[in-house]
Design a protein around this motif. Structure first.
Motif, mmCIF file in Angstrom:
data_model
loop_
_atom_site.group_PDB
_atom_site.id
_atom_site.type_symbol
_atom_site.label_atom_id
_atom_site.label_comp_id
_atom_site.label_asym_id
_atom_site.label_seq_id
_atom_site.Cartn_x
_atom_site.Cartn_y
_atom_site.Cartn_z
ATOM 1 N N GLY A 1 0.774 -1.135 0.131
ATOM 2 C CA GLY A 1 0.090 0.020 0.031
ATOM 3 C C GLY A 1 1.039 1.225 0.107
ATOM 4 O O GLY A 1 1.859 1.263 0.402
ATOM 5 N N TYR B 1 0.534 3.658 5.401
ATOM 6 C CA TYR B 1 0.282 2.708 6.651
ATOM 7 C C TYR B 1 0.114 3.451 7.894
ATOM 8 O O TYR B 1 0.743 4.527 8.193
ATOM 9 C CB TYR B 1 1.237 1.387 6.761
ATOM 10 C CG TYR B 1 1.237 0.548 5.423
ATOM 11 C CD1 TYR B 1 0.352 -0.695 5.548
ATOM 12 C CD2 TYR B 1 2.119 0.722 4.470
ATOM 13 C CE1 TYR B 1 0.457 -1.429 4.713
ATOM 14 C CE2 TYR B 1 2.046 -0.104 3.554
ATOM 15 C CZ TYR B 1 1.118 -1.280 3.433
ATOM 16 O OH TYR B 1 1.341 -2.208 2.368
ATOM 17 N N SER C 1 -8.376 7.719 6.972
ATOM 18 C CA SER C 1 -8.994 7.227 5.944
ATOM 19 C C SER C 1 -8.150 6.739 4.728
ATOM 20 O O SER C 1 -8.560 5.936 3.875
ATOM 21 C CB SER C 1 -10.081 7.923 5.576
ATOM 22 O OG SER C 1 -9.848 9.115 4.785
ATOM 23 N N ARG C 2 -7.079 7.435 4.512
ATOM 24 C CA ARG C 2 -6.126 7.272 3.293
ATOM 25 C C ARG C 2 -5.005 6.166 3.786
ATOM 26 O O ARG C 2 -4.014 6.042 2.879
ATOM 27 C CB ARG C 2 -5.780 8.666 2.835
ATOM 28 C CG ARG C 2 -6.724 9.118 2.106
ATOM 29 C CD ARG C 2 -6.451 10.666 1.665
ATOM 30 N NE ARG C 2 -7.455 11.311 1.101
ATOM 31 C CZ ARG C 2 -8.685 11.875 1.418
ATOM 32 N NH1 ARG C 2 -8.991 11.718 2.453
ATOM 33 N NH2 ARG C 2 -9.370 12.337 0.387
ATOM 34 N N CYS C 3 -5.048 5.690 5.012
ATOM 35 C CA CYS C 3 -4.058 4.663 5.376
ATOM 36 C C CYS C 3 -4.600 3.393 5.620
ATOM 37 O O CYS C 3 -5.676 3.232 6.225
ATOM 38 C CB CYS C 3 -3.355 5.436 6.572
ATOM 39 S SG CYS C 3 -2.581 6.749 6.475
ATOM 40 N N GLN C 4 -3.863 2.562 5.490
ATOM 41 C CA GLN C 4 -3.976 1.052 5.926
ATOM 42 C C GLN C 4 -3.722 1.012 7.448
ATOM 43 O O GLN C 4 -2.575 0.915 7.855
ATOM 44 C CB GLN C 4 -3.561 -0.012 5.119
ATOM 45 C CG GLN C 4 -3.841 -0.121 3.533
ATOM 46 C CD GLN C 4 -3.078 -1.281 3.055
ATOM 47 O OE1 GLN C 4 -3.116 -2.246 3.368
ATOM 48 N NE2 GLN C 4 -2.800 -0.996 1.747
ATOM 49 N N ARG C 5 -4.761 0.752 8.229
ATOM 50 C CA ARG C 5 -4.545 0.755 9.665
ATOM 51 C C ARG C 5 -4.088 -0.386 10.291
ATOM 52 O O ARG C 5 -5.104 -1.472 9.977
ATOM 53 C CB ARG C 5 -5.704 1.554 10.264
ATOM 54 C CG ARG C 5 -5.513 1.988 11.878
ATOM 55 C CD ARG C 5 -6.723 2.725 12.421
ATOM 56 N NE ARG C 5 -6.547 2.871 13.691
ATOM 57 C CZ ARG C 5 -7.326 3.702 14.445
ATOM 58 N NH1 ARG C 5 -8.364 4.465 13.759
ATOM 59 N NH2 ARG C 5 -7.140 3.622 15.681
ATOM 60 N N LEU C 6 -3.224 -0.437 11.131
ATOM 61 C CA LEU C 6 -2.808 -1.693 11.899
ATOM 62 C C LEU C 6 -2.584 -1.408 13.313
ATOM 63 O O LEU C 6 -1.815 -0.486 13.627
ATOM 64 C CB LEU C 6 -1.684 -2.358 11.305
ATOM 65 C CG LEU C 6 -0.944 -3.481 12.143
ATOM 66 C CD1 LEU C 6 -1.995 -4.462 12.022
ATOM 67 C CD2 LEU C 6 0.371 -3.982 11.606
#
Length: 315
Positions: free
Chosen positions: A2, A5, A140-145
């Motif tokens: 992606g 992140y 909202s524009r990041c893949q969240r972990l």
């Protein structure tokens, strides 16, 4: 892979370590075989060694300056300009922005274009303890972990792997609430014994007589008082959170958690606030150079009185 992140979780959980590991994997020239998306970085190639040393030309890490509460917008703009360039050696360019929740709105807005239209060969990794401080458009524009606290045995095993005795590792892992970084900090804390002693006294305060309160005050007054008072603040803050039904995960005073839970069932928010005020008053008195022993004795006796309103002392 992606373009952005967001790694979240409590301080000391390993967000920075994971961000560096991700960067190393993306930049590694000979990754270890693994799942379809690839395994771990090899750790031995020239690229991995330069990532570890912080000298890889395709890795840019932004950190908050020690004398500032926020990250400068110039740092963010420089990161965005750097990510727009082609990689020099690796397939990817990796930017890591630590403590992204310390960005003000202007700094976050400066990131949006990069997150909305990430350059094809760039990866941006943000870390944050408080993701709610980030703008919804950034989140909202990041893949969240999210990184959550680990089981105590896992943290203990980690400490043992670093050469710590098993018994001490288990005790520190429990006190750290499953957070490896906090466990390491406790291991290096020169005042760990003072903090542990303070927790023990507060947990059994209802059973202390006046002579015991005086003895404890005299002993603590001979050492560093600040860590003892910090521990008392943490204890009552966590107790208040439990009374209000919002215990921290992990608690700020993880030691003697069962005792805290028992007290919380029998006290009120008003009483805990009075206990916090008592600790604050003692801290203020000591700052004004009031006799340390007297200030601590007064604090313990007042806390004991409030505690006995909450939990009857043992007969």
């Amino acid at each position: 892979v992606g373009g952005g992140y967001l790694l979240t979780g409590p301080a000391g959980i390993g967000k920075r370590t994971l961000a560096r590991a991700l960067a190393a994997r993306l930049l590694c020239t000979t990754p270890v075989a693994g799942p379809p998306e690839g395994g771990d970085a090899c750790g031995g190639c020239g690229s991995c060694r330069r990532v570890a040393a912080g000298t890889h030309p395709d890795l840019h890490v932004v950190t908050r300056e020690e004398d500032r509460r926020d990250i400068r917008i110039d740092q963010v703009r420089e990161l965005a300009r750097w990510l727009a360039l082609r990689p020099l050696e690796a397939r990817w360019k990796v930017g890591v922005l630590e403590e992204a929740d310390c960005l003000n709105d202007h700094g976050q807005n400066a990131l949006l274009k990069t997150l909305e239209e990430p350059p094809g060969a760039s990866v941006l990794v943000l870390t944050a303890v408080h993701p709610s401080h980030l703008l919804p458009t950034v989140r909202s524009r990041c893949q969240r972990l999210r990184l959550d606290p680990l089981p105590v045995p896992a943290v203990a095993a980690f400490l043992v792997s670093r050469g710590m005795a098993a018994d001490r590792a288990t005790a520190l892992a429990a006190r750290a609430g499953g957070i490896p970084g906090r466990a390491l900090a406790l291991a290096d804390d020169p005042h760990a014994d003072i903090r542990a002693s303070m927790v023990e006294q507060l947990a059994e305060l209802a059973q202390h007589d006046a002579a015991r309160c005086s003895a404890v005050a005299q002993r603590l007054a001979k050492g560093a008082i600040e860590p003892a008072l910090e521990t008392a603040f943490a204890w009552y803050r966590d107790l208040l959170a439990r009374v209000l039904g919002e215990p921290e995960d992990p608690p700020r005073a993880p030691a003697a958690a069962e005792r805290l839970a028992t007290i919380a069932r029998r006290t009120t928010a008003e009483r805990v606030l009075r206990q916090l005020e008592t600790v604050y008053a003692a801290s203020e008195a000591i700052d004004r150079n009031v006799n340390r022993v007297l200030a601590l004795e007064t604090m313990f006796l007042a806390l004991r009185r409030l505690e006995r309103e909450t939990v009857p002392p043992a007969s």
